[in-house]
Motif scaffolding. Structure first.
Motif, short mmCIF file in Angstrom:
data_model
loop_
_atom_site.label_atom_id
_atom_site.label_comp_id
_atom_site.label_asym_id
_atom_site.label_seq_id
_atom_site.Cartn_x
_atom_site.Cartn_y
_atom_site.Cartn_z
N THR A 1 -32.07 83.76 -0.94
CA THR A 1 -31.64 82.68 -0.06
C THR A 1 -32.41 81.42 -0.43
OG1 THR A 1 -31.22 84.27 1.71
CG2 THR A 1 -31.47 81.96 2.35
N LEU A 2 -31.67 80.37 -0.72
CA LEU A 2 -32.28 79.09 -1.10
C LEU A 2 -31.98 78.05 -0.03
CD1 LEU A 2 -31.89 80.77 -3.78
CD2 LEU A 2 -31.53 78.60 -4.94
N VAL A 3 -32.75 77.01 0.00
CA VAL A 3 -32.44 75.93 0.93
C VAL A 3 -33.02 74.62 0.38
CG1 VAL A 3 -34.52 76.30 2.36
CG2 VAL A 3 -32.49 75.21 3.37
N ILE A 4 -32.27 73.56 0.56
CA ILE A 4 -32.79 72.22 0.26
C ILE A 4 -33.46 71.72 1.53
CG2 ILE A 4 -32.21 69.87 -0.46
CD1 ILE A 4 -29.64 71.10 -1.75
N GLY A 5 -34.74 71.47 1.47
CA GLY A 5 -35.48 71.09 2.68
C GLY A 5 -36.04 72.34 3.33
N GLY A 6 -35.46 72.76 4.45
CA GLY A 6 -35.95 73.98 5.10
C GLY A 6 -34.89 74.50 6.06
N LEU A 7 -34.99 75.78 6.39
CA LEU A 7 -34.04 76.39 7.33
C LEU A 7 -34.46 76.08 8.76
CD1 LEU A 7 -33.39 79.99 5.97
CD2 LEU A 7 -31.88 77.99 5.85
N ASP A 8 -33.51 76.06 9.67
CA ASP A 8 -33.89 75.93 11.08
C ASP A 8 -34.54 77.24 11.53
OD1 ASP A 8 -32.08 77.79 12.49
OD2 ASP A 8 -30.49 76.43 11.89
N PRO A 9 -35.33 77.21 12.60
CA PRO A 9 -36.15 78.38 12.96
C PRO A 9 -35.33 79.65 13.19
CG PRO A 9 -36.86 76.44 14.18
CD PRO A 9 -35.61 76.04 13.45
N GLU A 10 -34.16 79.54 13.75
CA GLU A 10 -33.38 80.75 14.01
C GLU A 10 -32.94 81.44 12.71
OE1 GLU A 10 -29.82 80.17 16.26
OE2 GLU A 10 -29.46 82.33 16.51
N LEU A 11 -32.46 80.66 11.77
CA LEU A 11 -32.04 81.24 10.49
C LEU A 11 -33.27 81.73 9.70
CD1 LEU A 11 -29.16 78.85 9.28
CD2 LEU A 11 -29.00 81.01 10.53
N GLN A 12 -34.36 80.98 9.79
CA GLN A 12 -35.59 81.40 9.11
C GLN A 12 -36.05 82.76 9.65
OE1 GLN A 12 -37.30 79.84 6.52
NE2 GLN A 12 -38.73 81.56 6.50
N ARG A 13 -36.00 82.90 10.97
CA ARG A 13 -36.41 84.17 11.57
C ARG A 13 -35.46 85.29 11.13
NH1 ARG A 13 -34.29 86.68 16.05
NH2 ARG A 13 -35.44 88.60 16.48
N ALA A 14 -34.17 84.99 11.13
CA ALA A 14 -33.20 86.02 10.71
C ALA A 14 -33.49 86.44 9.27
CB ALA A 14 -31.78 85.49 10.84
N TYR A 15 -33.79 85.45 8.42
CA TYR A 15 -34.13 85.80 7.04
C TYR A 15 -35.33 86.74 7.02
CZ TYR A 15 -35.82 85.98 2.38
OH TYR A 15 -36.25 86.48 1.18
N GLU A 16 -36.33 86.42 7.84
CA GLU A 16 -37.53 87.26 7.84
C GLU A 16 -37.22 88.69 8.29
OE1 GLU A 16 -40.27 84.72 9.90
OE2 GLU A 16 -40.31 83.35 8.15
N VAL A 17 -36.28 88.81 9.20
CA VAL A 17 -35.87 90.15 9.62
C VAL A 17 -35.26 90.91 8.43
CG1 VAL A 17 -34.36 91.50 11.15
CG2 VAL A 17 -35.60 89.52 12.05
N THR A 18 -34.51 90.22 7.58
CA THR A 18 -33.93 90.94 6.43
C THR A 18 -35.04 91.45 5.51
OG1 THR A 18 -33.60 88.99 4.97
CG2 THR A 18 -31.80 89.57 6.48
N GLU A 19 -36.10 90.67 5.36
CA GLU A 19 -37.22 91.18 4.53
C GLU A 19 -37.89 92.37 5.21
OE1 GLU A 19 -40.12 88.59 2.85
OE2 GLU A 19 -38.67 87.50 1.63
#
Lengths: 397, 397
Positions: B264-282
């Motif tokens: 998952t890539l992002v220009i800038g940064g993800l909003d906290p909800e999507l960032q947290r969801a990404y962390e759950v996938t890890e």
């Protein structure tokens, strides 16, 4: 009536003539042809009445895209009762006529999936509808021709963008990578669909010199080593050399439709024998064009080319060499590369307006390379229109 | 004994157990698996004795490549007498045992071609050998793992080469074209083979933001609009925006073998909800890795992931959204993308050394995008080895 309804109704008229009760369309490309959507599922076209597109996923996209009623596919166990509910009398009428006759595409449908359909619709007699669909798809509508014309323009622009980058010592696969990049930037969908079992094509056949003349399993005149025995066709690791023919037989896919075009390139110049052979391929193309009109029988074009090639003393090199010669001059093209009509012995289709045919005379010289040309043509009321637009002649770099 | 002979002999032992007289291998990938060659034709593996590779073309290449006796295929009408001549007693023994039992791959073989085989070998009882082949191919030999490892390195190097070129406003298909170009320059064969009917994949699923969350017919968690309804998956014309997740789910094919990796890539940064969801996938991936060892039942890994995702309150978003959720966590991979074992309910394969499995926890947020990670693992005697090597975490540009 839109083009999808027209296609459905043409098929329905043919089904009535044959005494078929309906057509269960299973292949993604065929489903797209009749609905404008390629979601997973089955399209049922009854001989009379409205088609029903049973979709596994994505239902939402099928509903947006399809020119047909859409329902979730659900369990195959309920298929029979759902068809019965949607088409009252269909199953009974079939039984009264001595059995429900349903068609499907037996040329592409795997046995396992066919057996599941047989179990879901017990008592149905299955007909092979694949030839009918392939014959219908042989005649292109104006929107299909427009997509193919657009694909021709993408291939031409991509080829011209790559030509100045070709250098001695560049590997075949590097040339292919450049071509593919240009095609993709111009909207090529990245697929070159083929209908025949086990058939695959990766953008086309790009190879040079001796390695272009290496035969392949691919049912076409050009070969190529490929990168590995697990994809034994087209570009390999050979480096482009001065004076050897570089065969650039490529296509692309725009709005689902394919084009096919070949040009022969060379760094420096070809030796006189290969140059002459190339010129014979242009002569064969010219002579073919002169007969490219409604009514000409497709196999005659192949036989005519054989005569010309024999006169030129090049029969042994035509469309491959020795045991690996292929026995055709061209092929229909559209949503798939291997469409009807084929310009080959035994194919007795009279050419008709709307057919789109790629014609590809080529000569193979083992150890030296492949030379040839390929253009794609639309058959019109009075003759033909050439859809490919790239410059002819050996392209000297 | 080389690996092809080992594979042939493993299959022969299984055939003897089942009372099958032989296996007629028809699919290009399966023929390659048993011979090291992918020329057109049929491979006959008798339950006892030497296999025979009947080749249409190119005979010359098959002779060079194949670890099996090669003969020209010739006419299908002579198939029976040629098998009888090559394997004296085969047909008689079959008849004595109440019928010649032959296996072939009914999951991929089209009905028309199967009917031709039935006509060529009248009296044979046909068994579906496809599951057996797929189960055999589930366990990779060291050479297969080496190719997959090489593919993993090509994917990583290509991704790293492209990352510095990613810009706001670049179209999804332009990003995909860059990725493909890098992959091809590093030896990607340009194919992503799938076994299932109608299944296609164009390099992978590369899409960003809302369009990545558009569902597709593709049997996977990520979607994408595609360029057109005639290829309704992966990259479309949407432009990359700051702050939206860019899903780069790609593979490549080296020496016939595939890898599958998502970042998952992002220009800038993800909003906290999507960032947290990404962390759950890890976290799901870490918990899966903890059970990734011989003996773990494949479906348990999926059920375990479901539990974790529920605890995180993200069940509705897991592996797609709503009606378009897919019901698996991962899949075997090798010569084809859709191999066994599947990490899904109903798949009760105990993990075993040599299995190669892509594991891909993802969350879909309609209108916002898809986040997730995918790595490909080899099961070893004691646990696992991760074959994909790209850096983890959201890659910020």
């Amino acid at each position: 009536m839109n083009r999808y309804e027209q296609r459905q109704q043409w098929l329905q008229a043919e089904m009535i003539q044959r005494g078929w009760s309906g057509f269960l369309v299973t292949q993604n490309v065929d489903i797209y042809y009749y609905t404008g959507s390629m979601q997973t599922g089955y399209l049922f076209i009854p001989a009379e009445g409205e088609p029903l597109y049973l979709v596994r996923r994505s239902l939402e996209r099928a509903e947006d895209e399809a020119h047909a009623a859409v329902e979730p596919l659900g369990s195959m166990k309920t298929l029979k009762e759902r068809l019965a509910a949607r088409y009252p009398g269909l199953l009974e009428a079939g039984a009264a006529a001595g059995g429900l006759r349903l068609a499907t595409e037996l040329d592409v449908l795997p046995v396992q999936q066919f057996q599941r359909l047989q179990a879901a619709l017990p008592g149905a007699a299955w007909e092979d509808g694949s030839l009918l669909v392939r014959e219908q798809r042989m005649i292109k509508s104006p929107d299909e021709v427009a997509a193919i014309r657009q694909a021709a323009s993408v291939v031409d622009a991509s080829l011209e963008a790559v030509i100045p980058q070709i250098r001695e010592g560049m590997a075949e696969f590097e040339l292919m990578a450049l071509i593919e990049h240009q095609l993709r930037l111009r909207g090529h969908q990245g697929l070159m669909r083929m209908r025949a079992y086990n058939s695959e094509l990766i953008t086309g056949m790009v190879a040079a010199g001796a390695s272009a003349a290496v035969p392949t399993y691919f049912d076409g005149p050009a070969g190529g080593t490929g990168l590995h025995p697990s994809s034994p066709q087209s570009s390999g690791r050979a480096l482009l050399q001065r004076g050897e023919p570089i065969l650039v037989d490529i296509g692309c896919c725009i709005d689902g439709y394919l084009i096919d075009q070949t040009r022969t390139l060379v760094i420096g110049g070809l030796d006189p024998e290969l140059q002459r052979a190339y010129e014979v391929t242009e002569q064969v193309l010219r002579a073919t064009e002169a007969r490219l009109q409604p009514g000409t029988i497709s196999e005659h074009l192949y036989l005519l080319a054989l005569d010309q090639v024999q006169e030129a003393g090049l029969s042994a090199h035509f469309m491959g060499y020795g045991a690996d010669q292929v026995k055709f001059l061209g092929h229909g093209i559209g949503l798939e590369i291997d469409e009807l009509p084929v310009l080959a012995k035994g194919f007795k289709y009279p050419l008709a307006p709307g057919m789109v045919i790629a014609i590809e005379p080529k000569f193979t010289f083992p150890g030296r390379g492949v030379v040839g040309i390929e253009d794609t043509y639309l058959i019109t009321e009075t003759g033909y229109e050439k859809l490919t637009i790239s410059r002819e002649g050996v392209i000297v770099i």
